[in-house]
Design an enzyme around this catalytic site. Structure first.
Site, PDB file in Angstrom:
ATOM      1  CB  VAL A  24      -0.821   0.007   1.459  1.00 52.28           C
ATOM      2  CG1 VAL A  24      -1.893   1.761   1.482  1.00 52.28           C
ATOM      3  CG2 VAL A  24      -1.565  -0.694   0.730  1.00 52.28           C
ATOM      4  CB  SER A 107      -2.586 -17.703  -4.251  1.00 52.56           C
ATOM      5  OG  SER A 107      -3.790 -18.296  -2.043  1.00 52.56           O
ATOM      6  CG  ASP A 129       2.659 -24.852   5.533  1.00 54.84           C
ATOM      7  OD1 ASP A 129       2.520 -24.440   6.941  1.00 54.84           O
ATOM      8  OD2 ASP A 129       1.690 -24.415   4.810  1.00 54.84           O
ATOM      9  NE  ARG A 246      -0.303 -38.018  29.296  1.00 60.32           N
ATOM     10  CZ  ARG A 246       0.169 -38.980  30.062  1.00 60.32           C
ATOM     11  NH1 ARG A 246       0.108 -40.031  30.051  1.00 60.32           N
ATOM     12  NH2 ARG A 246      -0.272 -38.511  31.435  1.00 60.32           N
ATOM     13  CB  VAL A 253      -1.471 -22.208  19.408  1.00 61.91           C
ATOM     14  CG1 VAL A 253       0.190 -23.755  19.101  1.00 61.91           C
ATOM     15  CG2 VAL A 253      -1.023 -21.498  20.285  1.00 61.91           C
ATOM     16  CD  GLN A 254       2.375 -26.191  14.359  1.00 59.70           C
ATOM     17  OE1 GLN A 254       2.486 -27.169  14.472  1.00 59.70           O
ATOM     18  NE2 GLN A 254       3.132 -25.499  13.398  1.00 59.70           N
TER      19      GLN A 254
HETATM   20  P1  ATP Z   1      -1.744 -22.331   1.702  1.00 61.36           P
HETATM   21  O1  ATP Z   1      -0.519 -23.053   1.457  1.00 61.36           O
HETATM   22  O2  ATP Z   1      -1.793 -21.774   3.107  1.00 61.36           O
HETATM   23  O3  ATP Z   1      -2.541 -23.352   1.810  1.00 61.36           O
HETATM   24  P2  ATP Z   1      -2.668 -21.707  -0.696  1.00 61.36           P
HETATM   25  O4  ATP Z   1      -2.253 -20.684  -1.776  1.00 61.36           O
HETATM   26  O5  ATP Z   1      -1.503 -23.085  -1.369  1.00 61.36           O
HETATM   27  O6  ATP Z   1      -1.374 -21.231   0.877  1.00 61.36           O
HETATM   28  P3  ATP Z   1      -4.847 -23.219  -1.718  1.00 61.36           P
HETATM   29  O7  ATP Z   1      -6.334 -23.565  -0.432  1.00 61.36           O
HETATM   30  O8  ATP Z   1      -4.009 -24.118  -2.301  1.00 61.36           O
HETATM   31  O9  ATP Z   1      -4.139 -22.108  -0.608  1.00 61.36           O
HETATM   32  O10 ATP Z   1      -5.498 -22.065  -2.427  1.00 61.36           O
HETATM   33  C1  ATP Z   1      -5.811 -20.699  -2.046  1.00 61.36           C
HETATM   34  C2  ATP Z   1      -6.973 -20.294  -3.193  1.00 61.36           C
HETATM   35  O11 ATP Z   1      -6.168 -20.433  -4.658  1.00 61.36           O
HETATM   36  C3  ATP Z   1      -7.713 -21.373  -3.404  1.00 61.36           C
HETATM   37  O12 ATP Z   1      -8.766 -21.295  -3.032  1.00 61.36           O
HETATM   38  C4  ATP Z   1      -7.976 -20.795  -5.072  1.00 61.36           C
HETATM   39  O13 ATP Z   1      -9.179 -19.651  -4.619  1.00 61.36           O
HETATM   40  C5  ATP Z   1      -6.881 -20.975  -5.694  1.00 61.36           C
HETATM   41  N1  ATP Z   1      -6.869 -21.911  -6.175  1.00 61.36           N
HETATM   42  C6  ATP Z   1      -6.082 -22.325  -6.062  1.00 61.36           C
HETATM   43  N2  ATP Z   1      -6.053 -23.348  -7.112  1.00 61.36           N
HETATM   44  C7  ATP Z   1      -5.846 -22.958  -7.833  1.00 61.36           C
HETATM   45  C8  ATP Z   1      -5.738 -23.285  -9.332  1.00 61.36           C
HETATM   46  N3  ATP Z   1      -5.729 -24.109  -9.588  1.00 61.36           N
HETATM   47  N4  ATP Z   1      -6.685 -22.707 -10.697  1.00 61.36           N
HETATM   48  C9  ATP Z   1      -6.892 -21.233 -10.011  1.00 61.36           C
HETATM   49  N5  ATP Z   1      -6.872 -20.514  -8.617  1.00 61.36           N
HETATM   50  C10 ATP Z   1      -6.475 -21.674  -7.638  1.00 61.36           C
END
Ligand code: ATP
Length: 322
Positions: A24, A107, A129, A246, A253-254
């Protein structure tokens, strides 16, 4: 480019706010209007946006989570959803010409699809991660590592007092980086990660039995989320090694907490770089950290890279955990 958007998508991570702030402020300082898109791609589809200025991002650099909220959105992966997202960008009220996407590989796939349809996007790796192959580092990883270490240190006090074993499940999806590094930091007797295949029970039980011969009475076993089965492993250890055991699942929490210096600085560098790229009209790139430099890759190239586990670090952990 006169107007850009910024969104956070996928799992939240400490440091995302610092990245939003950098995006921003870099944009505003260069005369570019910025819209914050709430709840990731879902907000883009629904037109859930707010204009942000330099002061809108005050007092967030030290906060975990994301002021823009995050979401996972299946609709965006279908053409109809994608078209709605494009309509929002083209809406006269917004006129979004480029977007900074802070999130993980999923994403970035979304960012690639938008770029292909004429909205240049820049990805910033934000996930606890550290599982984004193209980048040595992801925003949120350092904060999360420290949280895991502090949590396990606390459990250690009680484990030591009662001469017990704890089997800790560490989040990290299919990536063992958090488990391996936190495992070294807490002096774990055994570390189990998906990248290094072994007969888990045999490996863990053998290591505990071996340390028992050196008079060790309490044990920490760190297991990556991608492996699972911590309750069962604890029962097995109790039976075979005759030590009360255990299971502890750290869970969400992470994800929380104030970001560390490293996360704030890297997030600021990446947010700045992302806007610089958009200002040059460049899209379909992901900003990464490589050998302590902030550089950018083509999203296709970034998504097709292979992951290598730090086997040297695993070897060190194994040798010094006795
Ligand atoms: P994290 O590593 O935290 O899981 P991430 O970005 O890999 O993050 P995802 O749930 O895989 O998390 O993707 C986030 C969002 O990105 C999805 O909910 C979807 O809207 C979009 N997305 C994921 N895969 C695709 C794809 N193959 N094509 C287009 N959009 C996608």
């Amino acid at each position: 480019m006169k107007t850009i958007g910024v969104l956070t998508s996928g799992g939240d991570a400490p440091g995302m706010n610092a990245a939003i702030r950098a995006v921003v402020r870099t944009a505003c300082e260069n005369g570019i209007k910025v819209f914050g898109i709430n709840e990731g791609y879902k907000g883009l589809i629904e037109g859930n946006l707010q204009e942000l200025n330099i002061r809108s991002v005050s007092d967030i650099i030290h906060r975990g989570g994301t002021m823009l909220h995050s979401a996972r959105c299946r609709e965006f992966q279908e053409e109809a959803g994608m078209q709605k997202a494009l309509e929002t960008c083209g809406n006269k009220e917004y006129g979004i010409e480029g977007i900074v996407v802070i999130g993980g590989d999923g994403s970035f796939r979304g960012a690639r699809d938008l770029s292909l349809r004429g909205i240049p996007c820049i990805g910033i790796p934000g996930t606890i991660d550290n599982d984004i192959v193209s980048s040595d580092y992801t925003i949120g990883y350092d904060t999360c590592l420290n949280t895991v270490m502090q949590m396990v240190d606390r459990v250690r006090d009680t484990v030591e007092s009662h001469s017990r074993c704890i089997v800790v499940e560490v989040m990290g999806n299919k990536c063992g980086d958090l488990t391996l590094n936190a495992g070294i930091a807490v002096g774990a007797t055994a570390i189990v990660i998906p990248e290094i295949q072994s007969d888990i029970e045999k490996h863990v039980i053998e290591r505990i039995k071996r340390t028992q011969t050196t008079d060790k009475k309490h044990f920490i076993v760190m297991v990556a989320e991608g492996i699972g089965g911590v309750e069962e492993l604890a029962r097995k250890i109790e039976k075979e090694c005759k030590v009360e055991s255990r299971a502890v699942i750290l869970g969400h929490v992470q994800r929380g907490g104030s970001p560390t210096v490293r996360d704030r600085v890297v997030a600021s560098q990446m947010g700045y770089k992302a806007v610089q790229l958009l200002m040059q009209g460049i899209g379909n790139r992901v900003v990464v950290q490589k050998d302590d430099h902030i550089i950018d890759y083509d999203i296709y190239e970034a998504l097709s890279m292979d992951r290598k586990v730090n086997s040297e670090l695993y070897k060190i952990a194994h040798e010094i955990s006795i």
